[in-house]
Design an enzyme around this catalytic site. Structure first.
Site, PDB file in Angstrom:
ATOM      1  N   CYS A  98       3.660 -10.149   1.901  1.00  0.00           N
ATOM      2  CA  CYS A  98       3.939 -11.248   0.767  1.00  0.00           C
ATOM      3  C   CYS A  98       3.234 -12.530   0.910  1.00  0.00           C
ATOM      4  O   CYS A  98       3.913 -13.437   0.628  1.00  0.00           O
ATOM      5  CB  CYS A  98       5.520 -11.086   0.490  1.00  0.00           C
ATOM      6  SG  CYS A  98       6.056 -11.863   1.544  1.00  0.00           S
TER       7      CYS A  98
ATOM      8  N   LYS B  33      12.492  -1.192   0.030  1.00  0.00           N
ATOM      9  CA  LYS B  33      11.243  -0.165   0.141  1.00  0.00           C
ATOM     10  C   LYS B  33      11.773   0.871   0.625  1.00  0.00           C
ATOM     11  O   LYS B  33      11.230   2.268   0.171  1.00  0.00           O
ATOM     12  CB  LYS B  33      10.136  -0.650   0.759  1.00  0.00           C
ATOM     13  CG  LYS B  33       9.616  -2.024   0.013  1.00  0.00           C
ATOM     14  CD  LYS B  33       8.251  -2.543   0.757  1.00  0.00           C
ATOM     15  CE  LYS B  33       7.928  -3.816   0.275  1.00  0.00           C
ATOM     16  NZ  LYS B  33       8.776  -4.949   0.653  1.00  0.00           N
TER      17      LYS B  33
END
Ligand SMILES: C[S@@+](CC[C@H](N)C(=O)[O-])C[C@H]1O[C@@H](n2cnc3c(N)ncnc32)[C@H](O)[C@@H]1O
Length: 478
Positions: free
Chosen positions: A237, A122
């Site tokens: 997640c 990211k």
């Protein structure tokens, strides 16, 4: 350990059955292996170069509906030591893992803090989005994972990232303010079940309150470090509402010294479901349903949760002057990069060349700025190793600046590429030797991509590869 089949997966997921719209489809998808996804490096030929290089290796891929630079490959596809992957043409990242940065939407020139950044997929996406005029500060507590982050950003050729190593929950409050903050929090990973079936055994057995306490503390600090008017994305997640909607609900309520507004999360072309409104008898504030869940069976991905917050007020003035790093007084690069490789003087203008430590010099975009605290572990890209008898350009710098070199660049053939990536010493043919001005460092190139640095020995006519060990560890070739 007994194999984990569909029945075991269904039993593990039973805790979340009331939240799932299509139970048979969800169990089916959670039990199936995950497609592999790679995004193309915009600075190394973009999607076209990735399609061409992976296609030439016989790999099938398909575009994704929502992200133009992302390709999907069948589950189990292996490419980690393909020349084009090592040359930084692409990065492997799970499809849902791209969503938080898409929602954060960093703009060119912005300063962005990535509080839990390693291994850095990211961070890299943010760095491409803010561009050469922007600054990314990538933080994590885990040194090994930060090493992986540095390998990733080096391989991709990014020069606008500084790395810090700090407990995010206790990140210095006077570390300045950022236009955007990403909190991709440590979590129970339940959404990664398709990649790691062992996760099934711990669903429901996690100490969710302990996990949520840490997540709330990190998110609160992230919100403090965002400027008023800026945005914070919180993502995990995991499937557990305790670590997702409940964290957002509590932080927004408790951040009385800040104004935090929950904004809707939308990604055109990717199906997201609203955050849940209650869990285990606890009802959340109605705006919490503006957060989003990615359920695997909706887009054939892993599971994810994303919340987007805007900071509207802060009782405290957190302004701190962020300054560019000190330029180094050494001009060794003129010799190492300029004279040997003929890289034009003007090339250095958009950069600051900074001495990080005794090991050598770093290259960072001139617009990069840092607050005085915390002390960074590294600033920008490792550029020149000075400790060697003959100072040497780093592989990352050679790959990034190589296209500007006008001499001492040799074109390898396919078999030499493998030898180069395996750090071997191999003979050069006459034409390759003619491209070298005598013994010394040379850049190795394949097609238009510079792969790294090697040492040419004129008396032997050989090239010794200096490709980094950590990028192709022993045993990585099948
Ligand atoms: C979900 S992972 C981050 C993945 C990363 N954002 C990426 O896309 O590559 C969570 C990270 O949080 C880090 N972490 C755990 N506790 C932390 C803390 N207190 N402060 C900072 N980082 C922490 C872990 O080392 C881990 O790398």
């Amino acid at each position: 350990m007994p194999a984990i089949g569909k029945n075991e997966i269904a039993a593990a997921l039973d805790r979340y059955r009331p939240l799932i719209d299509d139970w048979p489809a969800a169990v089916e998808t959670f039990s199936a292996p995950l497609p592999v996804t790679l995004w193309a490096n915009p600075e190394r030929g973009g999607l076209q170069a990735l399609r061409q290089a992976s296609g030439a290796d016989g790999l099938d891929s398909a575009p994704t509906a929502w992200c133009p630079e992302l390709l999907r490959f069948p589950a189990g596809t292996r490419f980690g030591i393909a020349w084009w992957y090592l040359a930084g043409l692409a990065h492997s990242q799970e499809e849902v893992s791209l969503l938080p940065v898409e929602v954060l939407n960093p703009r060119p020139g912005e300063r962005v803090l990535d509080l839990c950044a390693a291994p850095g997929g990211k961070t890299a996406r943010i760095a491409f989005a803010v561009g050469s005029g922007g600054t990314v500060v990538a933080n994590d507590v885990n040194m090994d994972r930060l090493r992986a982050l540095r390998s990733t950003v080096d391989r991709l050729g990014l020069t606008n990232i500084s790395v810090t190593r700090h407990d995010a929950a206790a990140y210095p409050k006077d570390a300045g303010t950022y236009d955007r903050v990403l909190v991709d929090a440590p979590c129970s990973d339940e959404g990664t079940l398709r990649k790691n079936r062992k996760v099934a055994q711990r669903i429901g057995k996690v100490d969710y309150e302990r996990m949520a306490r840490r997540q709330r503390a990190i998110l609160m600090r992230g919100a403090q470090l965002c400027k008023v008017g800026g945005e914070i994305v919180y993502s995990t997640c995991t499937l557990a509402p305790e670590e997702n909607e409940a964290v957002i609900d509590q932080v927004v309520r408790e951040a009385i010294h800040l104004g935090l507004e929950i904004l809707p999360v939308e990604v055109p072309g990717f199906k997201l479901s609203p955050g849940v409104d209650s869990w285990n008898g606890q009802r959340f504030a109605p705006e919490v349903t503006l957060t989003a869940r990615a359920w695997p069976h909706h887009n054939d991905t892993g599971g994810f949760f994303i919340a987007r917050l805007r900071k509207t007020a802060d009782l405290y003035d957190r302004s701190v002057e962020a300054l560019p790093p000190e330029p180094s007084d050494s001009d060794i690069w003129r010799e190492v990069a300029g004279e040997r490789f003929g890289i034009d003087q003007g090339t250095w203008q958009p950069y600051t060349i900074h001495r990080q430590n005794k090991r050598g010099l770093h290259l960072v975009n001139a617009a990069h700025t840092l607050a005085p605290r915390p002390e960074p572990e590294s600033v920008g890209m490792f550029f020149i190793k000075e400790r060697d008898r003959y100072p040497k350009l780093s592989t990352a710098a050679a790959m990034t600046l190589g296209p500007l070199a006008t001499r001492n660049v040799i074109d390898l053939d396919e078999s030499q590429v493998t030898a180069f990536h395996d750090r071997e010493t191999f003979p050069l043919d006459a034409a390759q030797q003619r491209a070298c001005d005598g013994t010394g460092y040379v850049m190795a190139r394949y097609r238009v991509h510079v792969l790294g640095i090697g040492l040419y020995l004129a008396e032997k006519g050989t090239l010794a590869s200096y490709f980094p060990k950590r990028w192709t560890p022993k045993g990585s070739r099948p």
